[in-house]
Scaffold this motif. Structure first.
Motif, mmCIF file in Angstrom:
data_model
loop_
_atom_site.group_PDB
_atom_site.id
_atom_site.type_symbol
_atom_site.label_atom_id
_atom_site.label_comp_id
_atom_site.label_asym_id
_atom_site.label_seq_id
_atom_site.Cartn_x
_atom_site.Cartn_y
_atom_site.Cartn_z
ATOM 1 N N ARG A 136 47.393 39.418 39.564
ATOM 2 C CA ARG A 136 47.033 38.979 38.187
ATOM 3 C C ARG A 136 48.298 38.629 37.568
ATOM 4 O O ARG A 136 49.501 38.709 37.860
ATOM 5 N N GLU A 141 45.560 39.628 32.735
ATOM 6 C CA GLU A 141 44.743 38.551 32.937
ATOM 7 C C GLU A 141 44.796 37.936 34.171
ATOM 8 O O GLU A 141 45.377 37.941 34.980
ATOM 9 N N PHE A 161 35.153 39.445 40.752
ATOM 10 C CA PHE A 161 35.741 39.449 39.236
ATOM 11 C C PHE A 161 35.019 40.600 38.609
ATOM 12 O O PHE A 161 33.877 41.036 38.817
ATOM 13 N N SER A 163 34.509 42.035 34.635
ATOM 14 C CA SER A 163 34.739 41.319 33.489
ATOM 15 C C SER A 163 33.880 41.967 32.365
ATOM 16 O O SER A 163 32.594 41.713 32.578
ATOM 17 N N ASN A 165 37.283 44.013 32.854
ATOM 18 C CA ASN A 165 37.831 44.697 33.895
ATOM 19 C C ASN A 165 37.979 46.202 33.791
ATOM 20 O O ASN A 165 38.266 46.698 32.675
ATOM 21 N N VAL A 172 37.685 38.458 31.888
ATOM 22 C CA VAL A 172 37.971 37.246 32.722
ATOM 23 C C VAL A 172 37.360 36.143 32.185
ATOM 24 O O VAL A 172 36.135 35.998 31.853
ATOM 25 N N THR A 176 38.174 30.681 33.929
ATOM 26 C CA THR A 176 38.467 31.115 35.136
ATOM 27 C C THR A 176 37.384 31.236 36.460
ATOM 28 O O THR A 176 37.741 30.936 37.375
#
Length: 369
Positions: A136, A141, A161, A163, A165, A172, A176
């Protein structure tokens, strides 16, 4: 045989311990990110009536395709989704397990970005999928560049992922997720268990689904819907994904009672979600008041707060527990995590934490009489 080691268990499971947060009967339990608000009474009555109706045909197997529930979930999610885009299972953990049963397994890998939801790696292990850790950026992030770099480095079959998190509460970005999708030919999963707690006006990964058949967005009714005990998780994706999951699901995996309860709850989504604003207010209150007590909370887009500046997390955890407040030590040095509860529960946590004194010197062991 006297121990687990005496059994002919799979070699890759030897030495492992099962997932589980500490359980204790306390006056304030803020350790597992539950929605501590009760289901509204009028909604509870409708759910009970739906369960009573389902009981009358409980001698028959449930709807294997759980069509009414999928319709309800699609309506709730919006974004032009239909039942063909929706899948559900007994909690989002089972959804994630089915994903790795279909797209992971021996000889395949899944890329995750710790610190993150610990069940991701546990489910990978349980399905024989290699768990690969990605790095990360600062502040937990994940930039588009970092995501692409880690995908190029590890060549995973599946990317996870989370999100916002868990346990950090950080989001996220959609950029991305888009970059990660374009960088791999594999499956990209966005675990949005806490999506309803996003700040107003922020879009979710549901907006990225169109034209991306390998993108899956996982959700749960446990958090915003106060339905943790019902065990209902679901995902949104291209219809071909639900076809793939049918290959690995157990027959009739969602009971008639689960389907009835969840469908009834969705009929009252406005009432069920009315408590979300209050939870967000208590989360923001925690973010505001912790610095005054000498702690350093991370920005959070979820229903919990991870806060740093804890000299001795284990001792602070135990000192709060002695005062009847249960939170969570997630193993990140000098941090603890607390769920946002009701106003009264949040007050109890903040008052108990303040009673411990200066966080840089460790908690006071003196209890108020």
């Amino acid at each position: 045989m006297t121990s687990l080691d005496d059994l002919p268990i799979r070699a890759d499971l030897r030495g492992r311990t099962p997932y589980g947060a500490p359980q204790a009967h306390v006056r304030v339990a803020l350790n597992v990110n539950e929605n501590t608000h009760p289901v509204p009474e009028s909604v509870a009555h409708d759910i009970v009536a739906s369960l009573a109706a389902a009981i009358l045909t409980i001698n028959r197997y449930p709807d294997r395709e759980f069509g009414e529930l999928r319709d309800g979930l699609a309506t709730y999610l919006g974004h032009g989704l239909t039942r063909d885009n929706v899948w559900a299972a007994n909690g989002s953990n089972e959804v994630l397990q089915q994903i790795l049963q279909a797209f992971g397994g021996p000889g395949r890998s899944v890329l995750g970005f710790p610190p993150t939801y610990s069940m991701h790696s546990i489910i990978a292990s349980a399905t024989g999928t290699q768990w690969v850790e990605g790095a990360r950026d600062e502040g937990y992030e994940i930039s588009p560049e970092t995501a692409v770099r880690e995908i190029d480095r590890t060549a995973p079959d599946v990317v996870f992922f989370c999100s916002p998190n868990n346990p950090t509460g950080t989001p996220v970005s959609l950029s991305t997720i888009e970059a990660a999708y374009d960088a791999t030919d594999g499956i990209v999963v966005v675990d949005e268990a806490y999506a309803e707690f996003l700040p107003q006006g922020n879009a979710t990964a549901l907006t990225l689904l169109e034209g991306r058949d390998r993108l899956l967005v996982s959700r749960t009714m446990s958090k915003a819907f106060a339905f943790a005990g019902a065990r209902v998780g679901y995902l949104a994706a291209a219809p071909v994904i639900t076809d793939a999951l049918r290959l690995v699901r157990l027959p009739y995996h969602l009971s008639a009672l689960t389907q009835a309860a969840a469908t009834a709850a969705l009929r009252h989504s406005d009432q069920m979600l009315a408590m979300v604003d209050d939870i967000k207010a208590q989360r923001d209150r925690i973010l505001t008041e912790l610095p005054a007590l000498g702690y350093a909370p991370l920005p959070s887009w979820s229903n919990f707060v991870l806060f740093g500046g804890v000299a001795d997390p284990a001792a602070t955890f135990e000192a709060l527990l002695a005062r009847g407040v249960l939170i969570r030590d997630v193993g990140i040095p000098n941090t603890l995590r607390v769920s946002a509860g009701t106003e009264a529960e949040t007050t109890a946590f903040l008052e108990a934490l303040a009673a411990l004194g200066d966080p840089t010197s460790g908690p006071s062991t003196k209890l108020d009489r």
